[in-house]
Scaffold this motif. Sequence first.
Motif, PDB file in Angstrom:
ATOM      1  N   ASP A 205       3.876  -9.887   7.128  1.00 37.96           N
ATOM      2  CA  ASP A 205       4.794  -9.841   5.988  1.00 37.96           C
ATOM      3  C   ASP A 205       6.103  -8.842   6.142  1.00 37.96           C
ATOM      4  O   ASP A 205       5.618  -7.349   6.279  1.00 37.96           O
ATOM      5  CB  ASP A 205       4.149  -9.394   4.444  1.00 37.96           C
ATOM      6  CG  ASP A 205       4.841  -9.048   3.492  1.00 37.96           C
ATOM      7  OD1 ASP A 205       6.031  -9.446   3.422  1.00 37.96           O
ATOM      8  OD2 ASP A 205       4.225  -8.640   2.406  1.00 37.96           O
ATOM      9  N   ASP A 206       7.082  -9.188   6.457  1.00 36.01           N
ATOM     10  CA  ASP A 206       8.257  -8.381   6.490  1.00 36.01           C
ATOM     11  C   ASP A 206       8.743  -7.756   5.256  1.00 36.01           C
ATOM     12  O   ASP A 206       9.184  -8.432   4.402  1.00 36.01           O
ATOM     13  CB  ASP A 206       9.465  -9.035   7.641  1.00 36.01           C
ATOM     14  CG  ASP A 206       8.920  -9.312   9.014  1.00 36.01           C
ATOM     15  OD1 ASP A 206       8.779  -8.274   9.470  1.00 36.01           O
ATOM     16  OD2 ASP A 206       8.635 -10.511   9.311  1.00 36.01           O
ATOM     17  N   GLN A 207       8.774  -6.391   5.406  1.00 34.56           N
ATOM     18  CA  GLN A 207       9.490  -5.670   3.995  1.00 34.56           C
ATOM     19  C   GLN A 207      10.398  -4.704   4.656  1.00 34.56           C
ATOM     20  O   GLN A 207      10.257  -4.334   5.770  1.00 34.56           O
ATOM     21  CB  GLN A 207       8.217  -4.859   3.464  1.00 34.56           C
ATOM     22  CG  GLN A 207       7.194  -5.760   2.740  1.00 34.56           C
ATOM     23  CD  GLN A 207       7.875  -6.744   1.389  1.00 34.56           C
ATOM     24  OE1 GLN A 207       8.766  -6.561   1.021  1.00 34.56           O
ATOM     25  NE2 GLN A 207       7.342  -7.925   1.520  1.00 34.56           N
ATOM     26  N   PRO A 208      11.391  -4.195   3.980  1.00 30.70           N
ATOM     27  CA  PRO A 208      12.254  -3.183   4.491  1.00 30.70           C
ATOM     28  C   PRO A 208      11.626  -1.861   5.038  1.00 30.70           C
ATOM     29  O   PRO A 208      12.199  -1.162   5.763  1.00 30.70           O
ATOM     30  CB  PRO A 208      13.162  -2.783   3.152  1.00 30.70           C
ATOM     31  CG  PRO A 208      12.966  -3.824   2.300  1.00 30.70           C
ATOM     32  CD  PRO A 208      11.551  -4.638   2.524  1.00 30.70           C
ATOM     33  N   TRP A 209      10.292  -1.541   4.585  1.00 31.13           N
ATOM     34  CA  TRP A 209       9.791  -0.264   4.945  1.00 31.13           C
ATOM     35  C   TRP A 209       8.659  -0.509   5.896  1.00 31.13           C
ATOM     36  O   TRP A 209       7.911   0.388   6.283  1.00 31.13           O
ATOM     37  CB  TRP A 209       9.223   0.394   3.765  1.00 31.13           C
ATOM     38  CG  TRP A 209       8.247  -0.538   2.895  1.00 31.13           C
ATOM     39  CD1 TRP A 209       7.124  -0.670   3.110  1.00 31.13           C
ATOM     40  CD2 TRP A 209       8.814  -1.421   1.810  1.00 31.13           C
ATOM     41  NE1 TRP A 209       6.300  -1.475   2.097  1.00 31.13           N
ATOM     42  CE2 TRP A 209       7.486  -1.932   1.475  1.00 31.13           C
ATOM     43  CE3 TRP A 209       9.981  -1.666   1.246  1.00 31.13           C
ATOM     44  CZ2 TRP A 209       7.430  -2.860   0.317  1.00 31.13           C
ATOM     45  CZ3 TRP A 209       9.876  -2.493   0.155  1.00 31.13           C
ATOM     46  CH2 TRP A 209       8.750  -3.195  -0.143  1.00 31.13           C
ATOM     47  N   GLY A 210       8.505  -1.932   6.289  1.00 27.96           N
ATOM     48  CA  GLY A 210       7.439  -1.930   7.268  1.00 27.96           C
ATOM     49  C   GLY A 210       7.099  -3.739   7.448  1.00 27.96           C
ATOM     50  O   GLY A 210       7.444  -4.226   6.640  1.00 27.96           O
ATOM     51  N   ARG A 211       6.274  -3.693   8.493  1.00 25.73           N
ATOM     52  CA  ARG A 211       5.865  -5.001   8.834  1.00 25.73           C
ATOM     53  C   ARG A 211       4.332  -4.912   8.504  1.00 25.73           C
ATOM     54  O   ARG A 211       3.544  -4.105   9.108  1.00 25.73           O
ATOM     55  CB  ARG A 211       6.017  -5.747   9.847  1.00 25.73           C
ATOM     56  CG  ARG A 211       7.462  -5.582  10.173  1.00 25.73           C
ATOM     57  CD  ARG A 211       8.040  -6.021  11.714  1.00 25.73           C
ATOM     58  NE  ARG A 211       7.766  -7.461  11.943  1.00 25.73           N
ATOM     59  CZ  ARG A 211       6.901  -8.220  12.671  1.00 25.73           C
ATOM     60  NH1 ARG A 211       6.432  -7.398  13.642  1.00 25.73           N
ATOM     61  NH2 ARG A 211       6.789  -9.456  12.728  1.00 25.73           N
ATOM     62  N   PHE A 212       3.710  -6.126   7.780  1.00 22.09           N
ATOM     63  CA  PHE A 212       2.236  -5.614   7.337  1.00 22.09           C
ATOM     64  C   PHE A 212       1.505  -6.850   7.595  1.00 22.09           C
ATOM     65  O   PHE A 212       1.927  -8.103   7.639  1.00 22.09           O
ATOM     66  CB  PHE A 212       2.409  -5.620   5.676  1.00 22.09           C
ATOM     67  CG  PHE A 212       2.652  -4.323   5.251  1.00 22.09           C
ATOM     68  CD1 PHE A 212       2.069  -3.085   5.025  1.00 22.09           C
ATOM     69  CD2 PHE A 212       4.112  -4.304   5.014  1.00 22.09           C
ATOM     70  CE1 PHE A 212       2.742  -1.816   4.646  1.00 22.09           C
ATOM     71  CE2 PHE A 212       4.873  -3.150   4.568  1.00 22.09           C
ATOM     72  CZ  PHE A 212       4.001  -1.872   4.244  1.00 22.09           C
ATOM     73  N   VAL A 213       0.215  -6.524   7.944  1.00 23.55           N
ATOM     74  CA  VAL A 213      -0.853  -7.641   8.066  1.00 23.55           C
ATOM     75  C   VAL A 213      -2.016  -7.325   7.162  1.00 23.55           C
ATOM     76  O   VAL A 213      -2.455  -6.015   7.011  1.00 23.55           O
ATOM     77  CB  VAL A 213      -1.382  -7.766   9.711  1.00 23.55           C
ATOM     78  CG1 VAL A 213      -2.369  -8.658   9.820  1.00 23.55           C
ATOM     79  CG2 VAL A 213      -0.244  -8.241  10.413  1.00 23.55           C
ATOM     80  N   PHE A 214      -2.831  -8.155   6.591  1.00 28.38           N
ATOM     81  CA  PHE A 214      -3.675  -7.815   5.692  1.00 28.38           C
ATOM     82  C   PHE A 214      -4.955  -8.523   5.927  1.00 28.38           C
ATOM     83  O   PHE A 214      -4.931  -9.633   6.421  1.00 28.38           O
ATOM     84  CB  PHE A 214      -3.388  -8.314   4.016  1.00 28.38           C
ATOM     85  CG  PHE A 214      -1.952  -7.635   3.538  1.00 28.38           C
ATOM     86  CD1 PHE A 214      -1.987  -6.512   3.218  1.00 28.38           C
ATOM     87  CD2 PHE A 214      -0.937  -8.227   3.788  1.00 28.38           C
ATOM     88  CE1 PHE A 214      -0.875  -5.696   2.572  1.00 28.38           C
ATOM     89  CE2 PHE A 214       0.208  -7.652   3.424  1.00 28.38           C
ATOM     90  CZ  PHE A 214       0.324  -6.474   2.824  1.00 28.38           C
ATOM     91  N   PHE A 215      -6.141  -7.842   5.859  1.00 28.93           N
ATOM     92  CA  PHE A 215      -7.520  -8.595   6.068  1.00 28.93           C
ATOM     93  C   PHE A 215      -8.376  -8.040   5.038  1.00 28.93           C
ATOM     94  O   PHE A 215      -8.185  -7.028   4.573  1.00 28.93           O
ATOM     95  CB  PHE A 215      -7.790  -8.673   7.647  1.00 28.93           C
ATOM     96  CG  PHE A 215      -8.306  -7.107   7.998  1.00 28.93           C
ATOM     97  CD1 PHE A 215      -9.494  -6.972   8.020  1.00 28.93           C
ATOM     98  CD2 PHE A 215      -7.274  -6.158   8.420  1.00 28.93           C
ATOM     99  CE1 PHE A 215      -9.944  -5.570   8.533  1.00 28.93           C
ATOM    100  CE2 PHE A 215      -7.741  -5.101   8.714  1.00 28.93           C
ATOM    101  CZ  PHE A 215      -8.971  -4.701   8.971  1.00 28.93           C
ATOM    102  N   ALA A 216      -9.640  -8.544   4.886  1.00 27.62           N
ATOM    103  CA  ALA A 216     -10.691  -7.966   4.274  1.00 27.62           C
ATOM    104  C   ALA A 216     -12.031  -8.204   5.087  1.00 27.62           C
ATOM    105  O   ALA A 216     -12.315  -9.124   5.997  1.00 27.62           O
ATOM    106  CB  ALA A 216     -10.742  -8.838   3.061  1.00 27.62           C
ATOM    107  N   ASP A 217     -13.063  -7.420   4.802  1.00 28.76           N
ATOM    108  CA  ASP A 217     -14.242  -7.265   5.399  1.00 28.76           C
ATOM    109  C   ASP A 217     -15.022  -8.291   4.836  1.00 28.76           C
ATOM    110  O   ASP A 217     -14.673  -8.840   3.725  1.00 28.76           O
ATOM    111  CB  ASP A 217     -14.633  -5.903   5.568  1.00 28.76           C
ATOM    112  CG  ASP A 217     -15.445  -5.401   4.448  1.00 28.76           C
ATOM    113  OD1 ASP A 217     -15.274  -6.071   3.275  1.00 28.76           O
ATOM    114  OD2 ASP A 217     -15.602  -4.233   4.171  1.00 28.76           O
ATOM    115  N   PRO A 218     -16.298  -8.668   5.145  1.00 31.08           N
ATOM    116  CA  PRO A 218     -17.311  -9.628   4.730  1.00 31.08           C
ATOM    117  C   PRO A 218     -17.642  -9.391   3.273  1.00 31.08           C
ATOM    118  O   PRO A 218     -17.709 -10.286   2.402  1.00 31.08           O
ATOM    119  CB  PRO A 218     -18.504  -9.604   5.478  1.00 31.08           C
ATOM    120  CG  PRO A 218     -18.189  -9.320   6.724  1.00 31.08           C
ATOM    121  CD  PRO A 218     -16.782  -8.210   6.348  1.00 31.08           C
ATOM    122  N   ASP A 219     -17.369  -8.061   2.910  1.00 29.20           N
ATOM    123  CA  ASP A 219     -17.552  -7.878   1.095  1.00 29.20           C
ATOM    124  C   ASP A 219     -16.460  -7.774   0.489  1.00 29.20           C
ATOM    125  O   ASP A 219     -16.705  -7.952  -0.743  1.00 29.20           O
ATOM    126  CB  ASP A 219     -18.185  -6.580   1.108  1.00 29.20           C
ATOM    127  CG  ASP A 219     -19.788  -6.331   1.598  1.00 29.20           C
ATOM    128  OD1 ASP A 219     -20.655  -7.122   0.747  1.00 29.20           O
ATOM    129  OD2 ASP A 219     -20.078  -5.770   2.628  1.00 29.20           O
TER     130      ASP A 219
END
Length: 123
Positions: free
Chosen positions: A96-110
């Motif tokens: 996810d490209d934003q003006p303040w950074g590039r982000f990747v999101f994930f979640a753990d099994p819970d």
Amino acid sequence: MDWKIELVAIPVTDVDRAKAFYVDQVGFTADHDHQVNENLRFVQLTPPGSACSIVLGTGVTEMAPGSQKGVQIVIADADAARAHLLGNGVAASDVDDQPWGRFVFFADPDGNTWALQEIKYPA
């Protein structure tokens, strides 16, 4: 006076499953795993290069499993981090490209969620 964040609790239902996820799939280092008594197990894990660790276990937090949302880790390369996660079987978002950074999101099994940020500095 310095105030340094050193440890963040991550509430989980199954400590062994969560430890395996964070160590074997995400790539954290297992620092400690101590069964202090029948009501307290302390598992400390550290992301590579981080001065702050996470703690999993029994008796370490009153938060409901899966309720820790949006812990953020700064990374050098969002594309490489995403590829690492996907290559280890972790479901990860597109970058996810934003003006303040590039982000990747994930979640753990819970369902505890994480944001990985490649910081964009002004030119």
